[in-house]
Design a protein around this motif. Structure first.
Motif, PDB file in Angstrom:
ATOM      1  N   GLU A 224       1.155  -1.080  -0.039  1.00  0.00           N
ATOM      2  CA  GLU A 224       0.691   0.095  -0.072  1.00  0.00           C
ATOM      3  C   GLU A 224       0.729   1.804  -0.192  1.00  0.00           C
ATOM      4  O   GLU A 224      -0.244   2.691   0.682  1.00  0.00           O
ATOM      5  N   ASP A 225       1.798   1.559  -0.729  1.00  0.00           N
ATOM      6  CA  ASP A 225       2.839   2.597  -1.015  1.00  0.00           C
ATOM      7  C   ASP A 225       2.486   3.059  -2.388  1.00  0.00           C
ATOM      8  O   ASP A 225       2.341   2.701  -3.022  1.00  0.00           O
ATOM      9  N   ASP A 226       1.397   4.202  -1.541  1.00  0.00           N
ATOM     10  CA  ASP A 226       1.396   5.333  -2.584  1.00  0.00           C
ATOM     11  C   ASP A 226       2.252   6.257  -3.602  1.00  0.00           C
ATOM     12  O   ASP A 226       2.030   6.780  -4.114  1.00  0.00           O
ATOM     13  N   ALA A 227       3.338   5.773  -3.049  1.00  0.00           N
ATOM     14  CA  ALA A 227       4.103   6.789  -4.284  1.00  0.00           C
ATOM     15  C   ALA A 227       5.102   6.702  -5.265  1.00  0.00           C
ATOM     16  O   ALA A 227       5.571   7.284  -5.997  1.00  0.00           O
ATOM     17  N   CYS A 228       4.558   4.994  -5.631  1.00  0.00           N
ATOM     18  CA  CYS A 228       4.248   5.054  -7.273  1.00  0.00           C
ATOM     19  C   CYS A 228       4.009   4.695  -7.986  1.00  0.00           C
ATOM     20  O   CYS A 228       3.615   4.464  -9.175  1.00  0.00           O
ATOM     21  N   LEU A 229       2.526   5.854  -7.617  1.00  0.00           N
ATOM     22  CA  LEU A 229       1.353   5.587  -8.525  1.00  0.00           C
ATOM     23  C   LEU A 229       1.799   6.521  -9.903  1.00  0.00           C
ATOM     24  O   LEU A 229       1.394   6.132 -11.041  1.00  0.00           O
ATOM     25  N   ASN A 230       2.537   7.025  -9.763  1.00  0.00           N
ATOM     26  CA  ASN A 230       2.639   8.479 -10.985  1.00  0.00           C
ATOM     27  C   ASN A 230       3.617   6.870 -11.596  1.00  0.00           C
ATOM     28  O   ASN A 230       3.232   6.708 -13.254  1.00  0.00           O
ATOM     29  N   GLU A 231       5.104   6.616 -11.121  1.00  0.00           N
ATOM     30  CA  GLU A 231       5.517   5.645 -12.283  1.00  0.00           C
ATOM     31  C   GLU A 231       4.496   3.776 -12.848  1.00  0.00           C
ATOM     32  O   GLU A 231       4.529   3.825 -13.930  1.00  0.00           O
ATOM     33  N   ILE A 232       3.198   4.315 -11.942  1.00  0.00           N
ATOM     34  CA  ILE A 232       2.481   2.710 -12.221  1.00  0.00           C
ATOM     35  C   ILE A 232       1.344   3.625 -13.516  1.00  0.00           C
ATOM     36  O   ILE A 232       2.116   2.955 -14.663  1.00  0.00           O
ATOM     37  N   ARG A 233       1.008   4.832 -13.294  1.00  0.00           N
ATOM     38  CA  ARG A 233       0.813   4.791 -14.589  1.00  0.00           C
ATOM     39  C   ARG A 233       1.348   5.536 -16.076  1.00  0.00           C
ATOM     40  O   ARG A 233       0.799   5.442 -16.643  1.00  0.00           O
ATOM     41  N   ARG A 234       2.532   5.815 -15.565  1.00  0.00           N
ATOM     42  CA  ARG A 234       3.414   5.922 -17.235  1.00  0.00           C
ATOM     43  C   ARG A 234       4.002   4.672 -17.082  1.00  0.00           C
ATOM     44  O   ARG A 234       3.431   4.722 -18.991  1.00  0.00           O
ATOM     45  N   GLY A 235       4.013   3.952 -16.732  1.00  0.00           N
ATOM     46  CA  GLY A 235       4.483   2.307 -17.317  1.00  0.00           C
ATOM     47  C   GLY A 235       3.597   1.821 -18.093  1.00  0.00           C
ATOM     48  O   GLY A 235       3.366   1.359 -19.306  1.00  0.00           O
ATOM     49  N   LEU A 236       2.010   1.524 -17.068  1.00  0.00           N
ATOM     50  CA  LEU A 236       1.177   1.306 -17.587  1.00  0.00           C
ATOM     51  C   LEU A 236       0.141   2.127 -18.831  1.00  0.00           C
ATOM     52  O   LEU A 236      -0.027   1.052 -19.796  1.00  0.00           O
ATOM     53  N   GLU A 237       0.610   3.657 -19.530  1.00  0.00           N
ATOM     54  CA  GLU A 237       0.262   4.390 -20.566  1.00  0.00           C
ATOM     55  C   GLU A 237       1.447   4.054 -21.420  1.00  0.00           C
ATOM     56  O   GLU A 237       1.191   3.592 -22.450  1.00  0.00           O
ATOM     57  N   GLN A 238       2.374   3.508 -21.274  1.00  0.00           N
ATOM     58  CA  GLN A 238       3.240   2.909 -21.983  1.00  0.00           C
ATOM     59  C   GLN A 238       3.422   1.860 -22.697  1.00  0.00           C
ATOM     60  O   GLN A 238       3.670   1.593 -23.938  1.00  0.00           O
ATOM     61  N   LYS A 239       2.899   0.512 -21.845  1.00  0.00           N
ATOM     62  CA  LYS A 239       2.532  -0.126 -21.879  1.00  0.00           C
ATOM     63  C   LYS A 239       0.928  -0.170 -23.198  1.00  0.00           C
ATOM     64  O   LYS A 239       0.828  -1.251 -24.229  1.00  0.00           O
ATOM     65  N   LEU A 240       0.387   0.592 -22.849  1.00  0.00           N
ATOM     66  CA  LEU A 240      -1.528   0.440 -23.678  1.00  0.00           C
ATOM     67  C   LEU A 240      -0.663   0.789 -25.176  1.00  0.00           C
ATOM     68  O   LEU A 240      -1.524   0.501 -25.690  1.00  0.00           O
ATOM     69  N   ASP A 241       0.170   2.064 -24.989  1.00  0.00           N
ATOM     70  CA  ASP A 241       0.306   2.307 -26.508  1.00  0.00           C
ATOM     71  C   ASP A 241       1.398   1.796 -27.909  1.00  0.00           C
ATOM     72  O   ASP A 241       1.565   1.874 -28.510  1.00  0.00           O
ATOM     73  N   SER A 242       1.700   1.461 -26.464  1.00  0.00           N
ATOM     74  CA  SER A 242       3.032   0.208 -27.675  1.00  0.00           C
ATOM     75  C   SER A 242       1.713  -1.163 -28.471  1.00  0.00           C
ATOM     76  O   SER A 242       2.127  -1.777 -29.323  1.00  0.00           O
ATOM     77  N   LEU A 243       0.690  -1.876 -27.059  1.00  0.00           N
ATOM     78  CA  LEU A 243       0.310  -2.956 -26.964  1.00  0.00           C
ATOM     79  C   LEU A 243      -0.868  -2.582 -28.339  1.00  0.00           C
ATOM     80  O   LEU A 243      -1.210  -3.067 -29.938  1.00  0.00           O
ATOM     81  N   VAL A 244      -1.651  -1.056 -28.832  1.00  0.00           N
ATOM     82  CA  VAL A 244      -1.666  -0.184 -29.989  1.00  0.00           C
ATOM     83  C   VAL A 244      -1.232  -0.056 -31.287  1.00  0.00           C
ATOM     84  O   VAL A 244      -1.680  -1.011 -31.987  1.00  0.00           O
ATOM     85  N   ARG A 245       0.202   0.121 -30.727  1.00  0.00           N
ATOM     86  CA  ARG A 245       0.802  -0.176 -32.471  1.00  0.00           C
ATOM     87  C   ARG A 245       0.978  -1.368 -32.541  1.00  0.00           C
ATOM     88  O   ARG A 245       0.582  -1.237 -34.057  1.00  0.00           O
ATOM     89  N   HIS A 246       1.045  -2.375 -31.915  1.00  0.00           N
ATOM     90  CA  HIS A 246       2.114  -3.227 -32.377  1.00  0.00           C
ATOM     91  C   HIS A 246      -0.306  -3.974 -33.652  1.00  0.00           C
ATOM     92  O   HIS A 246      -0.123  -4.768 -34.006  1.00  0.00           O
ATOM     93  N   GLU A 247      -1.007  -3.961 -32.395  1.00  0.00           N
ATOM     94  CA  GLU A 247      -2.207  -3.901 -33.174  1.00  0.00           C
ATOM     95  C   GLU A 247      -2.433  -3.413 -34.063  1.00  0.00           C
ATOM     96  O   GLU A 247      -3.299  -4.165 -35.414  1.00  0.00           O
ATOM     97  N   LEU A 248      -2.285  -1.978 -34.580  1.00  0.00           N
ATOM     98  CA  LEU A 248      -2.107  -1.601 -35.478  1.00  0.00           C
ATOM     99  C   LEU A 248      -0.943  -2.093 -36.917  1.00  0.00           C
ATOM    100  O   LEU A 248      -1.790  -2.269 -38.315  1.00  0.00           O
ATOM    101  N   TYR A 249      -0.278  -2.781 -36.414  1.00  0.00           N
ATOM    102  CA  TYR A 249       1.429  -3.271 -37.309  1.00  0.00           C
ATOM    103  C   TYR A 249      -0.031  -4.561 -37.975  1.00  0.00           C
ATOM    104  O   TYR A 249       0.457  -4.797 -38.909  1.00  0.00           O
ATOM    105  N   ALA A 250       0.241  -5.437 -36.936  1.00  0.00           N
ATOM    106  CA  ALA A 250      -0.372  -6.591 -37.565  1.00  0.00           C
ATOM    107  C   ALA A 250      -1.746  -6.468 -38.329  1.00  0.00           C
ATOM    108  O   ALA A 250      -1.771  -7.176 -39.470  1.00  0.00           O
TER     109      ALA A 250
END
Length: 77
Positions: A21-47
Motif C-alpha cells: 500500500e505504497d502510494d508513492a509509486c502511483l505516477n510511475e505505475i500510471r506512466r508505465g501502463l500508459e507506455q505499455k498500452l501505447d505499445s499494444l495499440v501500435r502492435h495491433e495496428l501494425y498487425a
C-alpha cells in the motif's frame, strides 16, 4: 487468453502499491501502463496493416500506425 509482458520495475511498483500500500509509486505505475498500452495499440495496428484483406483496409491501418509512431507526412512513402 493472451499474455502481456511488463518491465520488472513496473511489476515491482505494482506489487509495492497493492501489497505494501505504497502510494508513492502511483505516477510511475500510471506512466508505465500508459507506455505499455501505447505499445499494444501500435502492435495491433501494425498487425492489422500486414494482414488486412483489402488494399483499402491495409492503407488505412498503415496511416493509423504511422500516426501513432509520430512519423511526419513528408517522411512517409
Amino acid at each position: 487468453m493472451k499474455n502481456v509482458q511488463i518491465p520488472y520495475e513496473l511489476f515491482v511498483s505494482l506489487v509495492r502499491y497493492h501489497l505494501v500500500e505504497d502510494d508513492a509509486c502511483l505516477n510511475e505505475i500510471r506512466r508505465g501502463l500508459e507506455q505499455k498500452l501505447d505499445s499494444l495499440v501500435r502492435h495491433e495496428l501494425y498487425a492489422k496493416y500486414k494482414t488486412a484483406p483489402t488494399q483499402e483496409e491495409r492503407e488505412k491501418a498503415r496511416r493509423e500506425y504511422l500516426e501513432k509512431r509520430g512519423v511526419p507526412d513528408n517522411f512517409r512513402w
